[in-house]
Design a protein around this motif. Structure first.
Motif, PDB file in Angstrom:
ATOM      1  N   ILE A 224       0.820  -1.186  -0.033  1.00  0.00           N
ATOM      2  CA  ILE A 224       0.000   0.007  -0.109  1.00  0.00           C
ATOM      3  C   ILE A 224       0.883   1.204  -0.074  1.00  0.00           C
ATOM      4  O   ILE A 224       1.880   1.459   0.694  1.00  0.00           O
ATOM      5  N   PRO A 225       0.637   2.181  -0.869  1.00  0.00           N
ATOM      6  CA  PRO A 225       1.489   3.256  -0.869  1.00  0.00           C
ATOM      7  C   PRO A 225       1.005   4.498   0.085  1.00  0.00           C
ATOM      8  O   PRO A 225       1.258   5.658  -0.173  1.00  0.00           O
ATOM      9  N   GLU A 226       1.139   3.977   1.339  1.00  0.00           N
ATOM     10  CA  GLU A 226       0.962   4.693   2.485  1.00  0.00           C
ATOM     11  C   GLU A 226       1.762   4.136   3.517  1.00  0.00           C
ATOM     12  O   GLU A 226       1.554   3.159   4.145  1.00  0.00           O
ATOM     13  N   SER A 227       2.594   4.870   4.322  1.00  0.00           N
ATOM     14  CA  SER A 227       3.563   4.452   5.009  1.00  0.00           C
ATOM     15  C   SER A 227       4.126   5.236   6.312  1.00  0.00           C
ATOM     16  O   SER A 227       3.690   6.392   6.209  1.00  0.00           O
ATOM     17  N   VAL A 228       4.660   4.929   7.271  1.00  0.00           N
ATOM     18  CA  VAL A 228       4.959   5.545   8.385  1.00  0.00           C
ATOM     19  C   VAL A 228       6.445   5.489   8.366  1.00  0.00           C
ATOM     20  O   VAL A 228       7.155   4.695   7.948  1.00  0.00           O
ATOM     21  N   LEU A 229       7.055   6.655   9.035  1.00  0.00           N
ATOM     22  CA  LEU A 229       8.653   6.944   9.403  1.00  0.00           C
ATOM     23  C   LEU A 229       8.612   7.110  10.810  1.00  0.00           C
ATOM     24  O   LEU A 229       7.663   7.895  11.243  1.00  0.00           O
ATOM     25  N   VAL A 230       9.223   6.342  11.619  1.00  0.00           N
ATOM     26  CA  VAL A 230       9.296   6.660  13.253  1.00  0.00           C
ATOM     27  C   VAL A 230      10.808   6.998  13.338  1.00  0.00           C
ATOM     28  O   VAL A 230      11.600   5.962  13.486  1.00  0.00           O
ATOM     29  N   VAL A 231      10.878   8.207  14.048  1.00  0.00           N
ATOM     30  CA  VAL A 231      12.248   8.400  14.453  1.00  0.00           C
ATOM     31  C   VAL A 231      12.190   8.101  16.052  1.00  0.00           C
ATOM     32  O   VAL A 231      11.637   8.729  16.796  1.00  0.00           O
ATOM     33  N   ILE A 232      13.250   7.033  16.192  1.00  0.00           N
ATOM     34  CA  ILE A 232      13.395   6.666  17.484  1.00  0.00           C
ATOM     35  C   ILE A 232      14.424   7.305  18.195  1.00  0.00           C
ATOM     36  O   ILE A 232      15.427   7.578  17.594  1.00  0.00           O
TER      37      ILE A 232
ATOM     38  N   ALA B 298      21.020  12.576  10.820  1.00  0.00           N
ATOM     39  CA  ALA B 298      20.496  13.389   9.692  1.00  0.00           C
ATOM     40  C   ALA B 298      21.524  13.024   8.370  1.00  0.00           C
ATOM     41  O   ALA B 298      20.995  12.567   7.284  1.00  0.00           O
ATOM     42  N   ASP B 299      22.596  13.261   8.733  1.00  0.00           N
ATOM     43  CA  ASP B 299      23.597  13.042   7.671  1.00  0.00           C
ATOM     44  C   ASP B 299      23.816  11.620   7.275  1.00  0.00           C
ATOM     45  O   ASP B 299      24.110  11.613   6.063  1.00  0.00           O
ATOM     46  N   ALA B 300      23.621  10.950   8.124  1.00  0.00           N
ATOM     47  CA  ALA B 300      23.788   9.399   7.726  1.00  0.00           C
ATOM     48  C   ALA B 300      22.668   8.739   7.001  1.00  0.00           C
ATOM     49  O   ALA B 300      22.630   7.843   6.339  1.00  0.00           O
ATOM     50  N   CYS B 301      21.431   9.321   7.088  1.00  0.00           N
ATOM     51  CA  CYS B 301      20.253   8.946   6.540  1.00  0.00           C
ATOM     52  C   CYS B 301      20.330   8.896   4.945  1.00  0.00           C
ATOM     53  O   CYS B 301      20.777  10.094   4.370  1.00  0.00           O
ATOM     54  N   PHE B 302      19.979   7.675   4.282  1.00  0.00           N
ATOM     55  CA  PHE B 302      20.065   7.962   2.629  1.00  0.00           C
ATOM     56  C   PHE B 302      18.923   8.641   2.206  1.00  0.00           C
ATOM     57  O   PHE B 302      19.095   9.230   1.048  1.00  0.00           O
ATOM     58  N   SER B 303      17.665   8.394   2.916  1.00  0.00           N
ATOM     59  CA  SER B 303      16.618   9.214   2.180  1.00  0.00           C
ATOM     60  C   SER B 303      16.627  10.433   2.828  1.00  0.00           C
ATOM     61  O   SER B 303      16.576  11.076   3.798  1.00  0.00           O
ATOM     62  N   PRO B 304      16.293  11.679   1.692  1.00  0.00           N
ATOM     63  CA  PRO B 304      16.136  12.995   1.991  1.00  0.00           C
ATOM     64  C   PRO B 304      14.827  13.147   3.024  1.00  0.00           C
ATOM     65  O   PRO B 304      15.143  14.012   3.845  1.00  0.00           O
ATOM     66  N   SER B 305      13.794  12.510   2.964  1.00  0.00           N
ATOM     67  CA  SER B 305      12.829  12.749   3.775  1.00  0.00           C
ATOM     68  C   SER B 305      13.131  12.237   5.125  1.00  0.00           C
ATOM     69  O   SER B 305      12.591  12.981   6.278  1.00  0.00           O
ATOM     70  N   ASN B 306      13.774  11.258   5.216  1.00  0.00           N
ATOM     71  CA  ASN B 306      14.309  10.692   6.439  1.00  0.00           C
ATOM     72  C   ASN B 306      14.965  11.632   7.355  1.00  0.00           C
ATOM     73  O   ASN B 306      15.290  12.019   8.349  1.00  0.00           O
ATOM     74  N   ALA B 307      16.365  12.364   6.723  1.00  0.00           N
ATOM     75  CA  ALA B 307      16.912  13.500   7.217  1.00  0.00           C
ATOM     76  C   ALA B 307      16.401  14.590   7.366  1.00  0.00           C
ATOM     77  O   ALA B 307      16.667  14.994   8.753  1.00  0.00           O
ATOM     78  N   GLU B 308      15.269  14.833   6.792  1.00  0.00           N
ATOM     79  CA  GLU B 308      14.306  16.134   7.316  1.00  0.00           C
ATOM     80  C   GLU B 308      13.765  15.764   8.326  1.00  0.00           C
ATOM     81  O   GLU B 308      13.871  16.785   9.134  1.00  0.00           O
ATOM     82  N   ALA B 309      13.256  14.669   8.633  1.00  0.00           N
ATOM     83  CA  ALA B 309      12.400  14.315   9.657  1.00  0.00           C
ATOM     84  C   ALA B 309      13.163  14.126  10.904  1.00  0.00           C
ATOM     85  O   ALA B 309      12.993  14.871  11.890  1.00  0.00           O
ATOM     86  N   VAL B 310      14.564  13.816  10.800  1.00  0.00           N
ATOM     87  CA  VAL B 310      15.597  13.913  11.732  1.00  0.00           C
ATOM     88  C   VAL B 310      15.853  15.195  12.260  1.00  0.00           C
ATOM     89  O   VAL B 310      15.889  15.589  13.567  1.00  0.00           O
ATOM     90  N   LEU B 311      16.051  15.883  11.307  1.00  0.00           N
ATOM     91  CA  LEU B 311      16.293  17.599  11.539  1.00  0.00           C
ATOM     92  C   LEU B 311      15.159  18.260  12.345  1.00  0.00           C
ATOM     93  O   LEU B 311      15.363  19.306  12.928  1.00  0.00           O
ATOM     94  N   LEU B 312      13.715  17.845  12.005  1.00  0.00           N
ATOM     95  CA  LEU B 312      12.797  18.556  12.843  1.00  0.00           C
ATOM     96  C   LEU B 312      12.696  17.857  14.505  1.00  0.00           C
ATOM     97  O   LEU B 312      12.082  18.652  15.006  1.00  0.00           O
ATOM     98  N   LEU B 313      13.258  16.978  14.769  1.00  0.00           N
ATOM     99  CA  LEU B 313      13.314  16.423  15.878  1.00  0.00           C
ATOM    100  C   LEU B 313      13.199  17.377  17.073  1.00  0.00           C
ATOM    101  O   LEU B 313      12.459  17.273  18.034  1.00  0.00           O
ATOM    102  N   PRO B 314      14.288  18.302  17.291  1.00  0.00           N
ATOM    103  CA  PRO B 314      14.139  19.230  18.302  1.00  0.00           C
ATOM    104  C   PRO B 314      12.788  19.841  18.628  1.00  0.00           C
ATOM    105  O   PRO B 314      12.345  20.222  19.556  1.00  0.00           O
ATOM    106  N   GLN B 315      12.016  20.042  17.465  1.00  0.00           N
ATOM    107  CA  GLN B 315      10.711  20.732  17.564  1.00  0.00           C
ATOM    108  C   GLN B 315       9.772  19.960  18.217  1.00  0.00           C
ATOM    109  O   GLN B 315       8.770  20.526  18.908  1.00  0.00           O
ATOM    110  N   PHE B 316      10.039  18.635  18.209  1.00  0.00           N
ATOM    111  CA  PHE B 316       8.879  17.569  18.866  1.00  0.00           C
ATOM    112  C   PHE B 316       8.985  16.941  20.094  1.00  0.00           C
ATOM    113  O   PHE B 316       8.458  16.434  20.808  1.00  0.00           O
ATOM    114  N   VAL B 317      10.358  17.369  20.779  1.00  0.00           N
ATOM    115  CA  VAL B 317      10.755  16.937  21.979  1.00  0.00           C
ATOM    116  C   VAL B 317      10.020  17.861  23.049  1.00  0.00           C
ATOM    117  O   VAL B 317       9.965  18.827  22.976  1.00  0.00           O
ATOM    118  N   ARG B 318       9.159  17.056  23.893  1.00  0.00           N
ATOM    119  CA  ARG B 318       8.600  17.683  24.948  1.00  0.00           C
ATOM    120  C   ARG B 318       9.437  18.003  26.240  1.00  0.00           C
ATOM    121  O   ARG B 318      10.407  17.568  26.414  1.00  0.00           O
TER     122      ARG B 318
END
Length: 155
Positions: free
Chosen positions: A8-16, A135-155
């Motif tokens: 199915i062309p709908e997925s999740v990406l989970v930054v642990i 973020a630098d190590a991720c092969f996928s640009p969307s994954n790298a972008e998600a990791v760079l957003l991480l500080p905004q989502f930490v409670r």
């Protein structure tokens, strides 16, 4: 044996990640050198995204963040999505004519750098990195972008 159903062309990406913003990356077995966060497609069209995210985290790392687990409250839907072109090398997994995937972003905060349990058919190695290095190590640009957003989502 019946043929494997199309993805199915709908997925999740989970930054642990840890509270200190160390990020877990896992290396794909089918593409050497491709480091990524947990990713995976819905199993069925009506599968809730949070269930997809928890299932994929458990399958790919052995970390339980399902509904009844202690980590369930730490699985956060970031309410963001990426639409990207499916890499040609993996397009055969989808129905004829499907070229794009919609990826929903989640974060999972774990208390410390846990040791994941990998399925060697899917992933061959893991590592924890500070978020910018991850973020630098991720092969996928969307994954790298998600990791760079991480500080905004930490409670």
């Amino acid at each position: 044996m019946s043929p494997k159903p199309f993805k199915i062309p709908e997925s999740v990406l989970v930054v642990i990640h840890t509270p200190a913003l160390d990020v877990l990356l896992i290396r794909r077995a089918d593409a050497d050198g491709f480091w990524q966060s947990v990713t995976g497609s819905k199993d069925r069209e009506d599968e809730p995204l949070a269930l997809t995210a928890a299932r994929e985290v458990a399958e790919e790392t052995g970390i339980d963040c399902g509904e009844a687990s202690a980590l369930a409250p730490q699985l956060v839907d970031w309410q963001l999505e990426n639409v990207y072109e499916i890499y040609p090398r993996w397009r055969s997994r989808y129905a004829e004519g499907v070229t794009h995937n919609t990826e929903h972003l989640f974060g999972l905060c774990v208390p410390e750098r846990l040791t994941p349990r990998l399925d060697p058919r899917e992933h061959t190695a893991w590592r924890w990195l500070p978020w910018r290095e991850a973020a630098d190590a991720c092969f996928s640009p969307s994954n790298a972008e998600a990791v760079l957003l991480l500080p905004q989502f930490v409670r």
